[in-house]
Motif scaffolding. Structure first.
Motif, mmCIF file in Angstrom:
data_model
loop_
_atom_site.group_PDB
_atom_site.id
_atom_site.type_symbol
_atom_site.label_atom_id
_atom_site.label_comp_id
_atom_site.label_asym_id
_atom_site.label_seq_id
_atom_site.Cartn_x
_atom_site.Cartn_y
_atom_site.Cartn_z
ATOM 1 N N GLY A 212 -14.731 -20.975 -6.062
ATOM 2 C CA GLY A 212 -13.803 -20.794 -7.437
ATOM 3 C C GLY A 212 -13.229 -19.459 -6.992
ATOM 4 N N PHE A 213 -13.943 -18.442 -6.723
ATOM 5 C CA PHE A 213 -13.389 -17.005 -6.425
ATOM 6 C C PHE A 213 -14.307 -16.289 -5.321
ATOM 7 N N PRO A 214 -13.805 -15.812 -4.160
ATOM 8 C CA PRO A 214 -14.629 -15.412 -3.102
ATOM 9 C C PRO A 214 -15.189 -13.961 -3.453
ATOM 10 N N PRO A 215 -16.138 -13.710 -2.365
ATOM 11 C CA PRO A 215 -16.872 -12.305 -2.854
ATOM 12 C C PRO A 215 -15.864 -11.138 -2.933
ATOM 13 N N HIS A 216 -16.107 -10.281 -3.628
ATOM 14 C CA HIS A 216 -15.130 -9.356 -4.064
ATOM 15 C C HIS A 216 -15.812 -8.268 -4.924
ATOM 16 N N SER A 217 -15.074 -7.161 -5.020
ATOM 17 C CA SER A 217 -15.406 -6.080 -6.151
ATOM 18 C C SER A 217 -14.360 -5.903 -7.145
ATOM 19 N N ASP A 218 -14.520 -5.433 -8.188
ATOM 20 C CA ASP A 218 -13.263 -5.220 -9.136
ATOM 21 C C ASP A 218 -12.680 -4.017 -8.959
ATOM 22 N N HIS A 219 -11.432 -4.079 -9.595
ATOM 23 C CA HIS A 219 -10.880 -2.857 -9.287
ATOM 24 C C HIS A 219 -10.819 -1.409 -10.189
ATOM 25 N N GLY A 220 -11.271 -1.795 -11.407
ATOM 26 C CA GLY A 220 -11.359 -0.549 -12.433
ATOM 27 C C GLY A 220 -12.812 0.013 -12.682
ATOM 28 N N LEU A 221 -13.361 0.383 -13.677
ATOM 29 C CA LEU A 221 -14.720 0.938 -13.907
ATOM 30 C C LEU A 221 -15.530 0.324 -14.306
ATOM 31 N N LEU A 222 -15.320 -0.579 -15.286
ATOM 32 C CA LEU A 222 -16.603 -1.676 -15.733
ATOM 33 C C LEU A 222 -15.878 -2.882 -16.117
ATOM 34 N N THR A 223 -16.354 -3.900 -15.935
ATOM 35 C CA THR A 223 -15.771 -5.204 -16.173
ATOM 36 C C THR A 223 -16.702 -5.999 -17.246
ATOM 37 N N LEU A 224 -16.388 -6.353 -18.349
ATOM 38 C CA LEU A 224 -17.334 -7.384 -19.131
ATOM 39 C C LEU A 224 -16.882 -8.708 -18.938
ATOM 40 N N LEU A 225 -17.977 -9.616 -19.092
ATOM 41 C CA LEU A 225 -17.769 -11.148 -18.814
ATOM 42 C C LEU A 225 -18.582 -11.710 -20.052
ATOM 43 N N ILE A 226 -17.915 -12.920 -20.577
ATOM 44 C CA ILE A 226 -18.689 -13.750 -21.150
ATOM 45 C C ILE A 226 -18.049 -15.088 -20.636
ATOM 46 N N ASN A 227 -18.853 -16.183 -20.954
ATOM 47 C CA ASN A 227 -18.409 -17.609 -20.554
ATOM 48 C C ASN A 227 -18.815 -18.722 -21.579
ATOM 49 N N ASN A 228 -18.694 -19.941 -21.110
ATOM 50 C CA ASN A 228 -18.703 -21.024 -21.946
ATOM 51 C C ASN A 228 -20.315 -21.777 -21.597
ATOM 52 N N GLY A 229 -21.172 -20.908 -21.187
ATOM 53 C CA GLY A 229 -22.633 -21.403 -20.933
ATOM 54 C C GLY A 229 -22.808 -22.099 -19.348
ATOM 55 N N VAL A 230 -21.628 -22.213 -18.807
ATOM 56 C CA VAL A 230 -21.878 -22.953 -17.259
ATOM 57 C C VAL A 230 -22.187 -22.067 -16.564
ATOM 58 N N GLY A 231 -23.088 -22.065 -15.532
ATOM 59 C CA GLY A 231 -23.438 -21.211 -14.576
ATOM 60 C C GLY A 231 -22.438 -21.293 -13.318
ATOM 61 N N GLY A 232 -22.221 -20.224 -12.375
ATOM 62 C CA GLY A 232 -21.510 -20.272 -11.309
ATOM 63 C C GLY A 232 -21.298 -18.803 -10.894
ATOM 64 N N LEU A 233 -21.439 -17.791 -11.688
ATOM 65 C CA LEU A 233 -21.499 -16.278 -11.282
ATOM 66 C C LEU A 233 -22.467 -16.191 -10.433
ATOM 67 N N GLN A 234 -22.149 -15.501 -9.342
ATOM 68 C CA GLN A 234 -23.405 -15.056 -8.254
ATOM 69 C C GLN A 234 -23.016 -13.317 -7.940
ATOM 70 N N ILE A 235 -24.013 -12.601 -7.958
ATOM 71 C CA ILE A 235 -23.910 -11.167 -7.467
ATOM 72 C C ILE A 235 -24.818 -10.929 -6.260
ATOM 73 N N LYS A 236 -24.133 -9.878 -5.459
ATOM 74 C CA LYS A 236 -24.999 -9.527 -4.363
ATOM 75 C C LYS A 236 -25.865 -8.517 -4.632
ATOM 76 N N HIS A 237 -27.140 -8.702 -4.556
ATOM 77 C CA HIS A 237 -28.132 -7.817 -4.652
ATOM 78 C C HIS A 237 -29.107 -7.677 -3.595
ATOM 79 N N LYS A 238 -28.944 -6.461 -2.945
ATOM 80 C CA LYS A 238 -29.655 -6.070 -1.945
ATOM 81 C C LYS A 238 -29.727 -7.161 -0.688
ATOM 82 N N GLY A 239 -28.139 -7.483 -0.394
ATOM 83 C CA GLY A 239 -27.898 -8.271 0.597
ATOM 84 C C GLY A 239 -28.074 -9.714 0.443
ATOM 85 N N LYS A 240 -28.476 -10.087 -0.827
ATOM 86 C CA LYS A 240 -28.843 -11.689 -1.332
ATOM 87 C C LYS A 240 -27.955 -11.933 -2.343
ATOM 88 N N TRP A 241 -27.393 -13.463 -2.401
ATOM 89 C CA TRP A 241 -26.912 -13.632 -3.453
ATOM 90 C C TRP A 241 -27.633 -14.246 -4.522
#
Length: 342
Positions: A212-241
């Protein structure tokens, strides 16, 4: 422009076009869900009259930014009903007829209203399984004139989220050993850029071949997110998704972004994240990217820099130039941030 939504709704679609096949798409399974470990920040404590409680939540915020670059925010004051309406009205926009949406098609990265597909369809060699609507909502508020009610909902939501960001950055400023208003004044947040982005990820018949969207970081300071309850977001933490499921009622998901990494001289890292897709249901997310003023020159806070012990790790750059550099090219990890490293 051909939208992913129209493609996904094509009768008898069983294979995705080759332009969506991402050979670099990682099939490595994410680590076991760490939902309980993702930090949670009680926003109400940031404005508490009790100095002990405020000090405690600032320490928690410092840990969240430093160790994760990601956290949930509860008791933030944005009504749940409003958050639901933001999702609903965003869905109504994507449900408009194609000819109605095309009048908002993107021309430039700083267009006040931009409807498009993938990330930068003029530059992307491989397309992402995503349609989007990007709206600059501050310092001047913009909004499509359809669907009915969208303007009122987004105006109220953008104001509410700005107050949340202001409070979080006040706590972050304090955690850096700076005056609580230091970030706000140094980066001219009174006229800070705020972009609301609605993302639509329709069901995909071959989700393992695309993203859906490749690994990236955002350009600003802080990004806030809400969704429709369907999973799909993954973050990289200590080298693991890590899978992120926003299952905490009425919470906002927040991630740190590039300008905060620069301003903190690397103490807080902007978090890499990505969006995966599925073959069953549509995922819809709404993110609000909050940045400095476009004319603000962003560099490590001078109080955090000492030539011998902690030299500046990033070159100064006007935020507008950084934004145009990131949004005007292909998006690959944190390569944009790498360009301003010393």
């Amino acid at each position: 422009m051909n939208s992913v939504k129209a493609l996904a709704e094509s009768p008898n679609l069983s294979c995705i076009p080759s332009i969506y096949i991402n050979s670099a798409n990682s099939t490595e399974p994410p680590t076991s869900d760490l939902q309980d470990a993702i930090p949670t920040i009680d926003f109400s404590l940031l404005t508490s009259d009790n100095p002990k409680l405020r000090s405690q939540v600032i320490q928690e915020l410092d840990f969240a930014c430093k160790d994760w670059g990601f956290f949930r925010v509860i008791n933030h004051g944005v009504p749940k009903s409003l958050m639901n309406m933001v999702i609903e009205k965003s869905k109504e926009f994507f449900d408009l007829r194609d000819e109605e949406k095309k009048e908002f098609e993107e021309n430039g990265v700083l267009d006040p209203i931009r409807y498009g597909t993938s990330f930068n369809s003029k530059k992307d060699e491989i397309f992402y399984w995503r349609d989007y609507l990007k709206i600059i909502v501050h310092p001047e508020f913009n909004c499509p004139n359809k669907p009915l009610g969208l303007r009122e909902v987004l105006l109220e939501y953008s104001k509410g989220t700005r107050e949340v960001v202001k409070g979080l950055l006040s706590g972050i400023s304090t955690s850096l050993g700076l005056d609580q208003c230091y970030v706000e004044k140094a980066l001219k947040l009174e006229s800070g850029l705020q972009i609301l982005v609605a993302n639509l990820y329709p069901p995909c018949p071959q989700p393992e071949l695309t993203i859906g969207f490749p690994p990236h970081s955002d350009h600003g300071l802080l990004t806030l997110l809400i969704n429709n309850g369907v999973g799909g977001l993954q973050i990289k933490h200590k080298g693991k998704w890590v899978n992120v499921n926003n299952d905490l009622p009425n919470s906002l998901l927040v991630n740190t972004a590039d300008q905060l990494e620069i301003f903190s001289n690397g103490k807080f890292k902007s978090v890499e994240h990505r969006a995966i897709v599925n073959n069953a249901v549509t995922r819809l997310s709404v993110v609000v990217a909050n940045g400095p003023s476009l004319d603000a020159v962003v560099e490590p806070a001078y109080k955090l820099v000492t030539e011998e012990r902690c030299p500046s790790a990033y070159n100064a750059m006007k935020y507008k130039e950084y934004l145009e550099m990131q949004q005007g090219n292909q998006i690959i990890g944190k390569t944009c941030l790498d360009r301003v490293r010393v």
